[in-house]
Design a protein around this motif. Sequence first.
Motif, PDB file in Angstrom:
ATOM      1  N   LEU A 130       0.837  -1.201   0.000  1.00  0.00           N
ATOM      2  CA  LEU A 130       0.000   0.000   0.000  1.00  0.00           C
ATOM      3  C   LEU A 130       0.872   1.252   0.000  1.00  0.00           C
ATOM      4  CD1 LEU A 130      -2.973   0.973   0.159  1.00  0.00           C
ATOM      5  CD2 LEU A 130      -2.668   1.104   2.637  1.00  0.00           C
ATOM      6  N   PHE A 131       0.612   2.156  -0.943  1.00  0.00           N
ATOM      7  CA  PHE A 131       1.372   3.392  -1.079  1.00  0.00           C
ATOM      8  C   PHE A 131       0.394   4.564  -0.937  1.00  0.00           C
ATOM      9  CE2 PHE A 131       5.611   4.534  -3.148  1.00  0.00           C
ATOM     10  CZ  PHE A 131       5.642   5.792  -2.582  1.00  0.00           C
ATOM     11  N   GLU A 157      11.797   7.377   0.967  1.00  0.00           N
ATOM     12  CA  GLU A 157      11.623   6.891   2.336  1.00  0.00           C
ATOM     13  C   GLU A 157      11.919   5.396   2.390  1.00  0.00           C
ATOM     14  OE1 GLU A 157       8.672   8.600   5.199  1.00  0.00           O
ATOM     15  OE2 GLU A 157       7.579   8.917   3.324  1.00  0.00           O
ATOM     16  N   GLU A 158      12.497   4.952   3.505  1.00  0.00           N
ATOM     17  CA  GLU A 158      12.930   3.565   3.602  1.00  0.00           C
ATOM     18  C   GLU A 158      11.771   2.591   3.468  1.00  0.00           C
ATOM     19  OE1 GLU A 158      14.681   0.084   3.697  1.00  0.00           O
ATOM     20  OE2 GLU A 158      15.679   2.011   3.368  1.00  0.00           O
ATOM     21  N   ARG A 159      10.604   2.914   4.022  1.00  0.00           N
ATOM     22  CA  ARG A 159       9.475   1.977   3.937  1.00  0.00           C
ATOM     23  C   ARG A 159       9.074   1.726   2.482  1.00  0.00           C
ATOM     24  NH1 ARG A 159       4.780   5.852   6.693  1.00  0.00           N
ATOM     25  NH2 ARG A 159       5.528   7.829   5.829  1.00  0.00           N
ATOM     26  N   TYR A 160       9.119   2.755   1.657  1.00  0.00           N
ATOM     27  CA  TYR A 160       8.741   2.591   0.258  1.00  0.00           C
ATOM     28  C   TYR A 160       9.907   2.060  -0.587  1.00  0.00           C
ATOM     29  CZ  TYR A 160       4.854   5.287   2.040  1.00  0.00           C
ATOM     30  OH  TYR A 160       3.779   5.712   2.797  1.00  0.00           O
ATOM     31  N   ARG A 161      11.120   2.332  -0.164  1.00  0.00           N
ATOM     32  CA  ARG A 161      12.264   1.713  -0.825  1.00  0.00           C
ATOM     33  C   ARG A 161      12.227   0.199  -0.611  1.00  0.00           C
ATOM     34  NH1 ARG A 161      17.028   5.678   1.269  1.00  0.00           N
ATOM     35  NH2 ARG A 161      18.372   3.993   0.509  1.00  0.00           N
ATOM     36  N   GLY A 175       8.854   3.480  11.021  1.00  0.00           N
ATOM     37  CA  GLY A 175       7.949   2.364  10.771  1.00  0.00           C
ATOM     38  C   GLY A 175       7.038   2.595   9.595  1.00  0.00           C
ATOM     39  N   PRO A 176       6.373   1.548   9.147  1.00  0.00           N
ATOM     40  CA  PRO A 176       5.542   1.630   7.931  1.00  0.00           C
ATOM     41  C   PRO A 176       4.333   2.540   8.057  1.00  0.00           C
ATOM     42  CG  PRO A 176       5.208  -0.469   9.047  1.00  0.00           C
ATOM     43  CD  PRO A 176       6.373   0.190   9.729  1.00  0.00           C
ATOM     44  N   ALA A 203       0.339  -3.400   9.284  1.00  0.00           N
ATOM     45  CA  ALA A 203       1.546  -2.597   9.483  1.00  0.00           C
ATOM     46  C   ALA A 203       2.640  -3.379  10.188  1.00  0.00           C
ATOM     47  CB  ALA A 203       1.212  -1.338  10.282  1.00  0.00           C
ATOM     48  N   SER A 204       2.588  -4.698  10.108  1.00  0.00           N
ATOM     49  CA  SER A 204       3.536  -5.524  10.856  1.00  0.00           C
ATOM     50  C   SER A 204       4.873  -5.713  10.138  1.00  0.00           C
ATOM     51  CB  SER A 204       2.922  -6.897  11.134  1.00  0.00           C
ATOM     52  OG  SER A 204       2.649  -7.586   9.923  1.00  0.00           O
ATOM     53  N   GLY A 205       4.941  -5.392   8.858  1.00  0.00           N
ATOM     54  CA  GLY A 205       6.161  -5.596   8.084  1.00  0.00           C
ATOM     55  C   GLY A 205       6.918  -4.306   7.841  1.00  0.00           C
ATOM     56  N   PRO A 206       7.855  -4.316   6.925  1.00  0.00           N
ATOM     57  CA  PRO A 206       8.644  -3.117   6.639  1.00  0.00           C
ATOM     58  C   PRO A 206       7.865  -2.033   5.896  1.00  0.00           C
ATOM     59  CG  PRO A 206       9.263  -4.900   5.157  1.00  0.00           C
ATOM     60  CD  PRO A 206       8.348  -5.506   6.174  1.00  0.00           C
ATOM     61  N   TYR A 207       6.734  -2.406   5.266  1.00  0.00           N
ATOM     62  CA  TYR A 207       5.880  -1.438   4.579  1.00  0.00           C
ATOM     63  C   TYR A 207       4.437  -1.889   4.746  1.00  0.00           C
ATOM     64  CZ  TYR A 207       6.573  -5.082   1.041  1.00  0.00           C
ATOM     65  OH  TYR A 207       6.667  -6.294   0.397  1.00  0.00           O
ATOM     66  N   LEU A 208       3.506  -0.988   4.502  1.00  0.00           N
ATOM     67  CA  LEU A 208       2.092  -1.302   4.668  1.00  0.00           C
ATOM     68  C   LEU A 208       1.624  -2.277   3.596  1.00  0.00           C
ATOM     69  CD1 LEU A 208       0.630   2.263   5.391  1.00  0.00           C
ATOM     70  CD2 LEU A 208       1.181   0.478   7.053  1.00  0.00           C
ATOM     71  N   VAL A 209       0.794  -3.227   4.018  1.00  0.00           N
ATOM     72  CA  VAL A 209       0.155  -4.171   3.105  1.00  0.00           C
ATOM     73  C   VAL A 209      -1.349  -4.115   3.382  1.00  0.00           C
ATOM     74  CG1 VAL A 209      -0.075  -6.573   2.396  1.00  0.00           C
ATOM     75  CG2 VAL A 209       2.179  -5.664   2.994  1.00  0.00           C
TER      76      VAL A 209
END
Length: 246
Positions: free
Chosen positions: A8-9, A27-31, A76-77, A126-132
């Motif tokens: 999710l972006f 941003e690191e979460r989107y990278r 965080g994500p 939001a449990s991972g490096p980016y939102l899903v």
Amino acid sequence: MTTVRLPLFPLNTVLFPGLVLPLNVFEERYRAMMRALLKTPEDEPRRFAVVAIRDGHEVAVSAPGMPDPTALPERGPAAGFGPDPAKAFHSVGCVADAATIRERADGTFEVLATGTTRIRLLSVDASGPYLVAELQELTEEPGDEAGALAEGVLRSFRQYQKRLAGARERSLATGADLPDEPDVVSYLVAAAMMLDTPTRQRLLQAPDTASRLRDELRLLRSETAIIRSLPSLPAADLTKAPTSQN
């Protein structure tokens, strides 16, 4: 009900099916998201979902500074979106298919994606490096008299373009190459008009193509009348959405 899980972006803009979305990802979460998408097999689409932000910040605070020198950095994500990120986003968005993901030497990414299918946001992980997100794919129903409405919208849109070009003292390219498919017309006009995010969002989540076209016809007539009464407009490129900071 068909559901799908996709990265999710969230952005401060609305993406419509068929429209191109350029992204500068830093941003690191989107990278992390882009690195994951690059692992997708070449014969499969690199898909992620784009939703417009209702309440939150597209770019998380990374250090105290402007505009709020007391703001604390967030990590965080879900940074910038509160304790329940799903509430920070509009509920209807669009799937994006990344045709190009190019990593720069500094680890940031240049991305070119295209909107494909509308989706409804069901939940956010939001449990991972980016939102899903868990998403429901939405079908596009034509509605009543979509064809006739599309013709009317195209006529009004050409008049709107002429008024806008005249107000800005610029030449207008011919609109002969505009599409005639009602759903494509509805999305193109929604993206090209000078509209705020809530209005674009309303058009995106219209129940069918005809409803969207009717809304656009009212907007075009209103906006054209406003432009006609103004002596000039600012020199910004008003008919093109800005590239996202991300």
